[in-house]
Design an enzyme around this catalytic site. Structure first.
Site, PDB file in Angstrom:
ATOM      1  N   ASP A 131      32.376  41.743  41.025  1.00  0.00           N
ATOM      2  CA  ASP A 131      33.784  41.470  41.319  1.00  0.00           C
ATOM      3  C   ASP A 131      33.962  40.957  42.734  1.00  0.00           C
ATOM      4  OD1 ASP A 131      36.720  41.681  40.736  1.00  0.00           O
ATOM      5  OD2 ASP A 131      36.560  42.971  42.500  1.00  0.00           O
ATOM      6  N   HIS A 135      47.194  50.790  43.160  1.00  0.00           N
ATOM      7  CA  HIS A 135      46.825  49.390  43.356  1.00  0.00           C
ATOM      8  C   HIS A 135      48.019  48.503  43.054  1.00  0.00           C
ATOM      9  CE1 HIS A 135      44.063  46.018  43.847  1.00  0.00           C
ATOM     10  NE2 HIS A 135      44.829  45.425  42.957  1.00  0.00           N
ATOM     11  N   LYS A 178      36.887  47.860  39.903  1.00  0.00           N
ATOM     12  CA  LYS A 178      36.755  48.535  41.196  1.00  0.00           C
ATOM     13  C   LYS A 178      37.318  49.946  41.146  1.00  0.00           C
ATOM     14  CE  LYS A 178      38.790  45.448  43.874  1.00  0.00           C
ATOM     15  NZ  LYS A 178      39.017  44.196  43.151  1.00  0.00           N
ATOM     16  N   ARG A 193      37.860  33.265  43.106  1.00  0.00           N
ATOM     17  CA  ARG A 193      39.161  33.008  42.480  1.00  0.00           C
ATOM     18  C   ARG A 193      40.182  32.528  43.503  1.00  0.00           C
ATOM     19  NH1 ARG A 193      40.469  38.504  40.840  1.00  0.00           N
ATOM     20  NH2 ARG A 193      42.527  37.675  40.260  1.00  0.00           N
ATOM     21  N   SER A 195      39.234  42.653  37.318  1.00  0.00           N
ATOM     22  CA  SER A 195      38.910  42.778  38.743  1.00  0.00           C
ATOM     23  C   SER A 195      39.424  44.097  39.290  1.00  0.00           C
ATOM     24  CB  SER A 195      39.517  41.609  39.514  1.00  0.00           C
ATOM     25  OG  SER A 195      39.374  41.790  40.905  1.00  0.00           O
TER      26      SER A 195
END
Length: 423
Positions: free
Chosen positions: A162, A83, A188, A169, A184
């Site tokens: 989320d 990520h 996930k 956001r 966040s």
């Protein structure tokens, strides 16, 4: 009795939220009891006043508990995800997922859409005709088993709190909060059931973390969250003061990613792809694997084509292009010594590659093409950037933000792409 106004006031006044308050507000936001405007106020209070480690852990757990946690044990391969915290021109997921999958590792990539000035992986992939980013949990697991890489949106039951907060956001100026970013991402990633995770934490003008110390805190926070939930984690801090690669925009970045998979592409994109691939393969128990060889011999490209096809896309299709272009010219002779990533990202957004409001459409072909990158010589009047847009009326707004973005001098700077490693 807990209520939204008291929770907002507590964080507004700098007090730590209790576990019970956090569990209540996340559950109530998920079921609609807490309204968007109330969660917006709470998110801003968290941005301004922060949250301690216990609050972040509670917030993350509550977001995981708002939905399902996938079981990937039947995939039959080690699972490793990556990520990125987001940057300008950051298309690394596109070549990285199939590259790692070509070694027999399953790569579950639950990705997002554009946040602020940064591009979203799903927005990019959806420029490929037919490509499906909305998959059921069963489809997600099936595609992990074969072809081994899948990039899609989180399912409806995966950290649903989320999903709502992520979109909120983006349009309320609360993207940059370390507690909200960490919870966040990790809610996930933990909920998706991956065995291991490599984090690419961006640092610099084009990142949400502008300073190395803040990025290091974010990376350490996420690594701790992952380890606490049984997910092995490492993090790389990487430079985002300059755009990554030579494109910022949806279809433009897909084209560049395919060039990397074909054995070419910009040197910085290739270098970061390989650095992250080595980290992922190490966590998968393959420390001696050579990802550079898989780019060179075509295995990574084969895995890309299989992944695109498995998600309904046509890997041979012509990608959309914007009908209008406009060039930004060098004002003097010299070497490009700086190119502000944030300004380039905002320019791409103003050209139509990003969204101003939740649910806005994005232009597939819009964006910025870098014709002369940092460190390269230019002559006065030479094109440095090429702007792409569907509507020529967008060019002036993009040019305004780019007015001070490019510096031309005499000495090419050195760039340290990977700044640090955490975990």
């Amino acid at each position: 009795m807990i209520n939204a106004v008291d929770v907002i006031r507590a964080k507004r006044d700098g007090r730590a939220l209790t576990t019970a308050q956090i569990e209540w507000v996340i559950a109530a936001y998920t079921d609609g009891t807490v309204a968007d405007e109330q969660m917006s106020a709470l998110a801003m209070a968290i941005l301004l006043n922060g949250a301690d480690d216990r609050e972040i852990a509670d917030w993350t757990k509550a977001m995981i508990d708002s939905g399902d946690r996938l079981d990937l044990s039947r995939v039959g391969r080690p699972t490793v995800d990556k990520h990125s915290t987001g940057g300008v021109g950051d298309k690394i997921t596109l070549p990285l997922a199939p590259l790692v999958a070509s070694f027999g590792v399953a790569v579950p990539q639950l990705s997002g859409r554009g946040l602020g000035h940064t591009g979203g992986t799903l927005d990019k992939l959806e420029t490929i005709p037919g490509f499906r980013t909305a998959l059921s949990n069963e489809e997600f697991i099936d595609r992990l088993a074969d072809p081994g890489a899948v990039v899609c949106a989180a399912g409806d039951r995966l950290a649903p709190a989320d999903r709502r907060l992520y979109a909120l956001r983006d349009v309320t100026g609360t993207v940059e909060s370390i507690p909200l970013i960490a919870s966040s991402i990790m809610s996930k990633k933990i909920a998706e059931g991956t065995d291991a995770l490599v984090l690419d934490v961006k640092v610099g003008s084009g990142a949400f973390m502008k300073e190395v110390d803040a990025a290091r805190r974010l990376a350490a926070t996420m690594v701790r969250l992952g380890e606490a939930h049984g997910v092995r984690c490492t993090a790389l801090l990487t430079d985002m003061s300059t755009p990554l690669g030579r494109t910022a925009g949806n279809a433009l970045e897909v084209t560049e990613s395919v060039e990397v998979l074909a054995g070419g592409g910009p040197a910085d994109v290739v270098a970061l792809t390989l650095a992250l691939a080595r980290e992922m393969l190490d966590l998968a128990g393959m420390p001696d694997a050579d990802p550079a060889a898989a780019l060179a011999d075509g295995r990574a490209m084969d895995a890309w084509r299989a992944m695109v096809t498995a998600q309904g896309g046509d890997p041979d299709a012509t990608l959309p292009t914007a009908p209008e272009t406009d060039d930004v010219l060098a004002e003097t002779d010299g070497v490009v010594t700086a190119m502000d990533a944030y300004d380039v990202g905002v320019a791409a957004w103003r050209l139509g590659a990003g969204r101003a409001r939740q649910g806005d459409p994005v232009s597939a072909g819009a964006g910025v093409e870098i014709l002369a990158a940092v460190g390269e010589p230019v002559k006065a009047g030479q094109p440095v950037l090429r702007l792409h847009a569907d509507d020529p009326g967008r060019f002036e707004a993009a040019r305004q933000v780019l007015a001070g973005a490019i510096e031309i001098g005499s000495v090419a700077p050195e760039r340290r792409l990977v700044i640090d490693r955490i975990g």
